[in-house]
Design a protein around this motif. Structure first.
Motif, mmCIF file in Angstrom:
data_model
loop_
_atom_site.group_PDB
_atom_site.id
_atom_site.type_symbol
_atom_site.label_atom_id
_atom_site.label_comp_id
_atom_site.label_asym_id
_atom_site.label_seq_id
_atom_site.Cartn_x
_atom_site.Cartn_y
_atom_site.Cartn_z
ATOM 1 N N SER A 10 0.830 -1.201 0.000
ATOM 2 C CA SER A 10 0.000 0.000 0.000
ATOM 3 C C SER A 10 0.868 1.257 0.000
ATOM 4 C CB SER A 10 -0.902 0.016 1.237
ATOM 5 O OG SER A 10 -1.636 1.224 1.295
ATOM 6 N N THR A 11 0.431 2.247 -0.766
ATOM 7 C CA THR A 11 1.076 3.557 -0.749
ATOM 8 C C THR A 11 0.123 4.618 -0.200
ATOM 9 O OG1 THR A 11 0.366 3.981 -3.025
ATOM 10 C CG2 THR A 11 2.545 2.983 -2.733
ATOM 11 N N ARG A 12 -0.976 4.183 0.319
ATOM 12 C CA ARG A 12 -2.046 5.066 0.769
ATOM 13 C C ARG A 12 -1.633 5.870 2.002
ATOM 14 N NH1 ARG A 12 -7.990 2.439 1.786
ATOM 15 N NH2 ARG A 12 -9.107 4.336 2.330
ATOM 16 N N PRO A 13 -1.977 7.164 2.085
ATOM 17 C CA PRO A 13 -1.709 7.925 3.314
ATOM 18 C C PRO A 13 -2.416 7.277 4.504
ATOM 19 C CG PRO A 13 -2.333 9.398 1.527
ATOM 20 C CD PRO A 13 -2.587 7.996 1.044
ATOM 21 N N GLY A 14 -1.739 7.192 5.625
ATOM 22 C CA GLY A 14 -2.317 6.582 6.820
ATOM 23 C C GLY A 14 -2.363 5.071 6.778
ATOM 24 N N ARG A 15 -1.655 4.468 5.848
ATOM 25 C CA ARG A 15 -1.661 3.012 5.695
ATOM 26 C C ARG A 15 -1.155 2.319 6.959
ATOM 27 N NH1 ARG A 15 3.850 2.337 2.104
ATOM 28 N NH2 ARG A 15 5.155 3.341 3.655
ATOM 29 N N LYS A 16 -1.488 1.040 7.064
ATOM 30 C CA LYS A 16 -1.030 0.208 8.176
ATOM 31 C C LYS A 16 0.084 -0.747 7.746
ATOM 32 C CE LYS A 16 -5.724 0.449 9.939
ATOM 33 N NZ LYS A 16 -6.008 1.585 9.048
ATOM 34 N N GLY A 17 0.283 -0.868 6.455
ATOM 35 C CA GLY A 17 1.207 -1.845 5.911
ATOM 36 C C GLY A 17 2.640 -1.695 6.354
ATOM 37 N N LEU A 148 -8.778 -6.592 10.976
ATOM 38 C CA LEU A 148 -8.876 -5.233 11.514
ATOM 39 C C LEU A 148 -9.658 -5.219 12.819
ATOM 40 C CD1 LEU A 148 -9.500 -3.048 8.333
ATOM 41 C CD2 LEU A 148 -7.399 -3.253 9.672
ATOM 42 N N TYR A 149 -10.546 -6.193 13.019
ATOM 43 C CA TYR A 149 -11.326 -6.273 14.257
ATOM 44 C C TYR A 149 -10.503 -6.806 15.429
ATOM 45 C CZ TYR A 149 -15.636 -5.635 11.573
ATOM 46 O OH TYR A 149 -16.625 -5.140 10.767
ATOM 47 N N GLU A 150 -9.653 -7.791 15.169
ATOM 48 C CA GLU A 150 -8.995 -8.504 16.262
ATOM 49 C C GLU A 150 -7.506 -8.213 16.419
ATOM 50 O OE1 GLU A 150 -10.538 -12.312 14.708
ATOM 51 O OE2 GLU A 150 -11.319 -12.584 16.737
ATOM 52 N N ASP A 151 -6.867 -7.659 15.393
ATOM 53 C CA ASP A 151 -5.421 -7.423 15.443
ATOM 54 C C ASP A 151 -5.058 -5.945 15.410
ATOM 55 O OD1 ASP A 151 -4.546 -10.222 15.462
ATOM 56 O OD2 ASP A 151 -5.479 -10.288 13.487
ATOM 57 N N PHE A 152 -6.074 -5.092 15.442
ATOM 58 C CA PHE A 152 -5.876 -3.644 15.496
ATOM 59 C C PHE A 152 -6.818 -3.069 16.544
ATOM 60 C CE2 PHE A 152 -4.483 -4.946 11.352
ATOM 61 C CZ PHE A 152 -3.423 -4.109 11.037
ATOM 62 N N VAL A 153 -6.351 -2.091 17.287
ATOM 63 C CA VAL A 153 -7.198 -1.414 18.263
ATOM 64 C C VAL A 153 -7.878 -0.249 17.560
ATOM 65 C CG1 VAL A 153 -7.240 -0.128 20.437
ATOM 66 C CG2 VAL A 153 -5.672 -2.075 20.156
ATOM 67 N N ASP A 154 -9.205 -0.233 17.597
ATOM 68 C CA ASP A 154 -9.996 0.808 16.923
ATOM 69 C C ASP A 154 -9.630 0.950 15.450
ATOM 70 O OD1 ASP A 154 -11.365 1.396 19.306
ATOM 71 O OD2 ASP A 154 -9.784 2.777 19.928
ATOM 72 N N PHE A 155 -9.318 -0.165 14.811
ATOM 73 C CA PHE A 155 -8.950 -0.208 13.389
ATOM 74 C C PHE A 155 -7.694 0.599 13.065
ATOM 75 C CE2 PHE A 155 -13.517 -0.975 13.455
ATOM 76 C CZ PHE A 155 -13.614 -2.125 12.701
ATOM 77 N N ALA A 156 -6.921 0.963 14.069
ATOM 78 C CA ALA A 156 -5.783 1.843 13.827
ATOM 79 C C ALA A 156 -4.472 1.284 14.390
ATOM 80 C CB ALA A 156 -6.062 3.219 14.410
ATOM 81 N N GLU A 157 -4.394 1.093 15.683
ATOM 82 C CA GLU A 157 -3.143 0.662 16.322
ATOM 83 C C GLU A 157 -2.935 -0.832 16.108
ATOM 84 O OE1 GLU A 157 -1.174 0.118 20.747
ATOM 85 O OE2 GLU A 157 -3.044 1.252 20.550
ATOM 86 N N PHE A 158 -1.825 -1.178 15.499
ATOM 87 C CA PHE A 158 -1.538 -2.577 15.198
ATOM 88 C C PHE A 158 -1.107 -3.290 16.469
ATOM 89 C CE2 PHE A 158 1.609 -5.724 13.244
ATOM 90 C CZ PHE A 158 0.618 -6.653 12.954
ATOM 91 N N ARG A 159 -1.895 -4.293 16.873
ATOM 92 C CA ARG A 159 -1.608 -5.103 18.047
ATOM 93 C C ARG A 159 -1.964 -6.550 17.723
ATOM 94 N NH1 ARG A 159 -4.243 -2.998 23.398
ATOM 95 N NH2 ARG A 159 -3.248 -1.081 22.690
ATOM 96 N N PRO A 160 -1.068 -7.264 17.004
ATOM 97 C CA PRO A 160 -1.396 -8.616 16.544
ATOM 98 C C PRO A 160 -1.533 -9.610 17.678
ATOM 99 C CG PRO A 160 0.909 -8.144 16.160
ATOM 100 C CD PRO A 160 0.288 -6.867 16.648
#
Length: 196
Positions: A10-17, A148-160
């Protein structure tokens, strides 16, 4: 030493990749124990426009300077891990576009997938698997599907979740095994066809 490129799709602004790819790189490096070098390949650093080569890569190498730089970067790896989100059941256009720029550089090499999305990007990865087959890539089975439901907090913070650590380890083990097995095939890659 085996060189593996971890491609941030992904090259999208705000990406999680970028965060996901760095997590994969860290786990893979620790697990491989020095037998492989894992490098991040960030598509946003390469500035590839929508495919602008007049001749398909399967027929002849690209002539644009950005294509030659991209080919040189990708050609140095023995295997790849594609880190992809899922947009409308598909991988991002940035990733499929980057793949389409090249042909010979991908052939005879294994590829693994780490996807993230509402359903772990499983549909996006299915489309990438089909593309890999056409390019003579060895598409390995293990896949890491991050929700995105279970490995990210509020769809933003990556917490696998911890279960994904073992999945990354299995993915790395199989990727390295396939890379060793395909070594002879890579050295015997067919020549690029020229236009008549």
């Amino acid at each position: 030493m085996t060189r593996i490129g971890i491609v941030i799709g992904s090259t999208r602004p705000g990406r999680k990749g970028d965060r996901v790819a760095e997590w994969v790189r860290r786990l893979a490096t620790q697990h491989a124990g020095g037998v492989a070098d894992f490098e991040l390949v960030d598509l946003s650093d390469h500035g590839l426009p929508l495919l602008d080569e007049a001749v398909p890569a399967a027929s002849a190498p690209g002539g644009q300077p950005h294509t030659r730089r991209w080919a040189e970067r990708i050609g140095r790896y023995d295997a790849y891990i594609f880190v992809t989100p899922e947009y409308n059941t598909a991988p991002p256009a940035s990733l499929t576009n980057a793949i389409d720029y090249l042909h010979r550089e991908w052939g005879g090499k294994p590829v693994a997938y780490v996807g993230y999305g509402i359903y772990g990007a499983v549909m996006a990865v299915q489309k990438l698997r089909a593309q890999a087959g056409v390019l003579r890539m060895a598409d390995i089975g293990p896949q890491v599907a991050l929700s995105l439901y279970e490995d990210f907090v509020d769809f933003a913070e990556f917490r696998p979740r911890e279960l994904h650590t073992a999945e990354v380890h299995r993915l790395v083990d199989e990727l390295l095994a396939w890379s060793r097995a395909l070594g002879a095939l890579r050295t015997a890659a067919p020549p690029v066809r020229q236009n008549a």
